[in-house]
Design a protein around this motif. Structure first.
Motif: not given
Length: 139
Positions: A80-107
């Motif tokens: 998931g997106l938690a694995s890229v936290r260090k590249y963001m320089g901060k915590d992974i944000p929720n979307d503007p409505w407060g829901h977590p983003y959905i990540y898929r790979f393979p898409g």
């Protein structure tokens, strides 16, 4: 003479104060202006949230691509997106409505990773403000 002074003083006192009716009229006018402004500006707030979600999805995709450059592979759906936290320089944000983003790979829509916000309702599909915001469609 005293009578004319008393009349002047009494008249001056009456002119200085504001009646309850006058205050109610002013408050009503201010409330009407506030209501009109809110009605005009509310759709702009929804557009701003959609724009913010698109911008955050782009930033998340950049972080995912940096992870691939470093490791040679994209993070899996399970990582998931938690694995890229260090590249963001901060915590992974929720979307503007407060829901977590959905990540898929393979898409499901190609070989690239997918990042999705389900919009205001947090449910797949929808129209208008509830429409999905996705990484694989042209922004």
């Amino acid at each position: 003479m005293n009578e004319s002074r008393n009349r002047k003083r009494g008249g001056a006192r009456r002119r200085r104060g504001v009646t309850l009716i006058e205050m109610l009229v002013v408050v009503t006018i201010i409330a009407l202006f506030a209501a009109v402004a809110t009605i005009k500006l509310w759709p702009q707030a929804d557009k701003a949230r959609v724009t913010a979600a698109r911008t955050q999805i782009e930033a998340l995709l950049n972080a995912v691509q940096l992870a691939k450059l470093e490791t040679g592979i994209f993070p899996t759906t399970e990582e998931g997106l938690a694995s890229v936290r260090k590249y963001m320089g901060k915590d992974i944000p929720n979307d503007p409505w407060g829901h977590p983003y959905i990540y898929r790979f393979p898409g499901e829509h190609g070989e690239d990773p997918e990042i999705i916000s389900y919009g205001a309702d947090g449910q797949p599909g929808g129209e208008g403000i509830n429409a999905d915001i996705v990484s694989w469609k042209g922004q």
